[in-house]
Design an enzyme around this catalytic site. Structure first.
Site, PDB file in Angstrom:
ATOM      1  N   HIS A  99      -5.318  -0.874  -2.738  1.00  0.00           N
ATOM      2  CA  HIS A  99      -5.369  -2.139  -3.481  1.00  0.00           C
ATOM      3  C   HIS A  99      -4.629  -3.268  -2.782  1.00  0.00           C
ATOM      4  O   HIS A  99      -3.597  -3.072  -2.153  1.00  0.00           O
ATOM      5  CB  HIS A  99      -4.936  -1.976  -4.940  1.00  0.00           C
ATOM      6  CG  HIS A  99      -3.486  -1.664  -5.169  1.00  0.00           C
ATOM      7  ND1 HIS A  99      -2.517  -2.628  -5.256  1.00  0.00           N
ATOM      8  CD2 HIS A  99      -2.851  -0.476  -5.366  1.00  0.00           C
ATOM      9  CE1 HIS A  99      -1.344  -2.057  -5.506  1.00  0.00           C
ATOM     10  NE2 HIS A  99      -1.507  -0.762  -5.563  1.00  0.00           N
ATOM     11  N   ASP A 111       3.367  -1.015  -1.371  1.00  0.00           N
ATOM     12  CA  ASP A 111       2.485  -0.951  -2.551  1.00  0.00           C
ATOM     13  C   ASP A 111       1.650  -2.212  -2.642  1.00  0.00           C
ATOM     14  O   ASP A 111       2.026  -3.147  -3.330  1.00  0.00           O
ATOM     15  CB  ASP A 111       3.338  -0.735  -3.798  1.00  0.00           C
ATOM     16  CG  ASP A 111       2.503  -0.535  -5.056  1.00  0.00           C
ATOM     17  OD1 ASP A 111       1.290  -0.315  -4.936  1.00  0.00           O
ATOM     18  OD2 ASP A 111       3.063  -0.603  -6.162  1.00  0.00           O
ATOM     19  N   GLU A 144      -4.912  -4.095  -9.175  1.00  0.00           N
ATOM     20  CA  GLU A 144      -4.531  -2.753  -9.623  1.00  0.00           C
ATOM     21  C   GLU A 144      -3.342  -2.840 -10.574  1.00  0.00           C
ATOM     22  O   GLU A 144      -3.271  -2.132 -11.569  1.00  0.00           O
ATOM     23  CB  GLU A 144      -4.175  -1.868  -8.412  1.00  0.00           C
ATOM     24  CG  GLU A 144      -3.907  -0.405  -8.752  1.00  0.00           C
ATOM     25  CD  GLU A 144      -2.441  -0.100  -9.057  1.00  0.00           C
ATOM     26  OE1 GLU A 144      -2.155   1.009  -9.504  1.00  0.00           O
ATOM     27  OE2 GLU A 144      -1.578  -0.976  -8.873  1.00  0.00           O
ATOM     28  N   GLU A 145      -2.419  -3.742 -10.235  1.00  0.00           N
ATOM     29  CA  GLU A 145      -1.113  -3.730 -10.905  1.00  0.00           C
ATOM     30  C   GLU A 145      -1.161  -4.218 -12.357  1.00  0.00           C
ATOM     31  O   GLU A 145      -0.298  -3.879 -13.148  1.00  0.00           O
ATOM     32  CB  GLU A 145      -0.109  -4.584 -10.118  1.00  0.00           C
ATOM     33  CG  GLU A 145       0.145  -4.098  -8.686  1.00  0.00           C
ATOM     34  CD  GLU A 145       0.957  -2.816  -8.631  1.00  0.00           C
ATOM     35  OE1 GLU A 145       1.297  -2.280  -9.692  1.00  0.00           O
ATOM     36  OE2 GLU A 145       1.230  -2.355  -7.508  1.00  0.00           O
ATOM     37  N   ASP A 172      -2.303   5.235  -2.139  1.00  0.00           N
ATOM     38  CA  ASP A 172      -1.446   4.320  -2.904  1.00  0.00           C
ATOM     39  C   ASP A 172      -0.107   4.977  -3.205  1.00  0.00           C
ATOM     40  O   ASP A 172       0.415   4.885  -4.309  1.00  0.00           O
ATOM     41  CB  ASP A 172      -2.166   3.890  -4.197  1.00  0.00           C
ATOM     42  CG  ASP A 172      -1.409   2.795  -4.942  1.00  0.00           C
ATOM     43  OD1 ASP A 172      -0.550   2.136  -4.322  1.00  0.00           O
ATOM     44  OD2 ASP A 172      -1.672   2.607  -6.135  1.00  0.00           O
ATOM     45  N   HIS A 243       7.808  -2.320  -6.376  1.00  0.00           N
ATOM     46  CA  HIS A 243       7.887  -3.341  -7.429  1.00  0.00           C
ATOM     47  C   HIS A 243       9.218  -4.103  -7.412  1.00  0.00           C
ATOM     48  O   HIS A 243       9.668  -4.589  -8.436  1.00  0.00           O
ATOM     49  CB  HIS A 243       7.656  -2.734  -8.823  1.00  0.00           C
ATOM     50  CG  HIS A 243       6.286  -2.168  -9.018  1.00  0.00           C
ATOM     51  ND1 HIS A 243       5.797  -1.779 -10.249  1.00  0.00           N
ATOM     52  CD2 HIS A 243       5.279  -1.935  -8.147  1.00  0.00           C
ATOM     53  CE1 HIS A 243       4.573  -1.328 -10.113  1.00  0.00           C
ATOM     54  NE2 HIS A 243       4.229  -1.402  -8.847  1.00  0.00           N
TER      55      HIS A 243
HETATM   56 ZN   LIG Z   1      -0.011   0.596  -5.861  1.00  0.00          ZN
END
Ligand SMILES: [Zn+2]
Length: 293
Positions: A99, A111, A144-145, A172, A243
């Site tokens: 992603h 990520d 995606e998030e 991922d 994140h």
């Molecule tokens: Zn991810």
């Protein structure tokens, strides 16, 4: 739940390891009928501090929440799709997924920039080697998030083609050393995939484990019965950085990425060239775990 109980705000302990006192962002949602109270994540270290102060019971514990975030209207965006047409069975597809979006705190290197790089490079290698019998389709998903709308849009748009997707593989898990693959399915699919990953023993990435989830972007394919596979990476450090503001490119290791590329290339090409495709995922195994629905 906190709003229903009368709270004026809520704090969550960061869903991540307690490293460097970083708060991890992540998805949350309000129920329509519930007051929209401020909701924030605190670092694991600060959550521990609050618990210690509260456990002492000797003093009032006050928290002042000062937040600058806001939810803006949705904007149009796109998945990025490219493919290497199959040399013999071009209508049959092995899908490689990662992603493009990330949380705005960091740059999204682990990520999921790493996953995008792994899939693009695996496809490049397969093309350089003359392609494969079936089509290799790389899909770099958007969003995606915050609700997997890219994954859902893909499933919707390609619904008539679901039977032609012979497998979907998602990367991922951050791009550190590859450990093997997870597969949503039962025997004999597990055995067939183990035969394909056997050569990866030389880099200790041959393990195939049974799973209920292979990647957020491909859940629509999973529930449609497409054999769904996740690249498994060493996630020892993943939740120190994901994140957070520390998700930057210095966390990636060229050698480890190259090993992941090798692992995905072997599996993607193996599936795309195989005489027989993996059996469709049995109905009972397609269901997503509750946290992924
Ligand atoms: Zn991810």
């Amino acid at each position: 739940l906190a709003a229903k109980a009368g709270a004026v705000g809520a704090l969550i302990r960061s869903v991540g390891t307690g490293a460097y006192r970083l708060a991890h962002t992540g998805a949350m949602a309000y129920e329509d009928a519930t007051p929209k109270i401020p909701f924030a994540a605190v670092s694991a270290e600060d959550a521990d501090l609050l618990h210690r102060l509260l456990a002492g019971g000797k003093q009032a514990v006050n928290v002042r929440m000062k937040m600058g975030c806001e939810k803006l209207p949705d904007q149009p965006s796109s998945n990025v799709v490219g493919e290497i047409p199959g040399t013999e069975l071009p209508s049959e597809i092995v899908l490689l997924a990662a992603h493009l979006d990330s949380w705005d705190l960091g740059t999204g290197a682990i990520d999921d920039g790493a996953g995008c790089a792994i899939m693009l490079e695996a496809a490049r290698l397969i093309r350089a080697a003359g392609g494969a019998r079936r089509t290799i389709r790389v899909v770099l998903f958007m969003n995606e998030e915050q609700g997997t709308s890219g994954g859902r849009a893909y499933t919707e748009r390609h619904r008539a083609e679901m039977d032609k997707h012979v497998a979907a593989i998602e990367a991922d898990e951050g791009g550190a050393r590859p450990l093997g693959f997870s597969l949503v399915g039962d025997e004999p699919a597990l055995g067939m995939l183990r035969a394909i990953t056997a050569p990866l023993e030389t880099i200790r990435a041959q393990a195939v484990t049974q799973a209920h989830f292979a990647g957020a972007d491909i859940t629509g394919l999973q529930v449609s019965g497409v054999p769904s596979i996740g690249l498994s990476n060493d996630m020892t450090n993943y939740f120190d950085w994901h994140h957070t503001a520390a998700d930057t490119v210095d966390k990636l290791d060229r050698e480890e990425l190259a090993l992941s590329v090798a692992a995905v290339t072997v599996v993607a090409q193996g599936l795309a060239d195989a005489k027989h495709t993996l059996p469709r995922t049995p109905a009972a195994s397609r269901e997503l775990p509750s946290w992924a629905r």
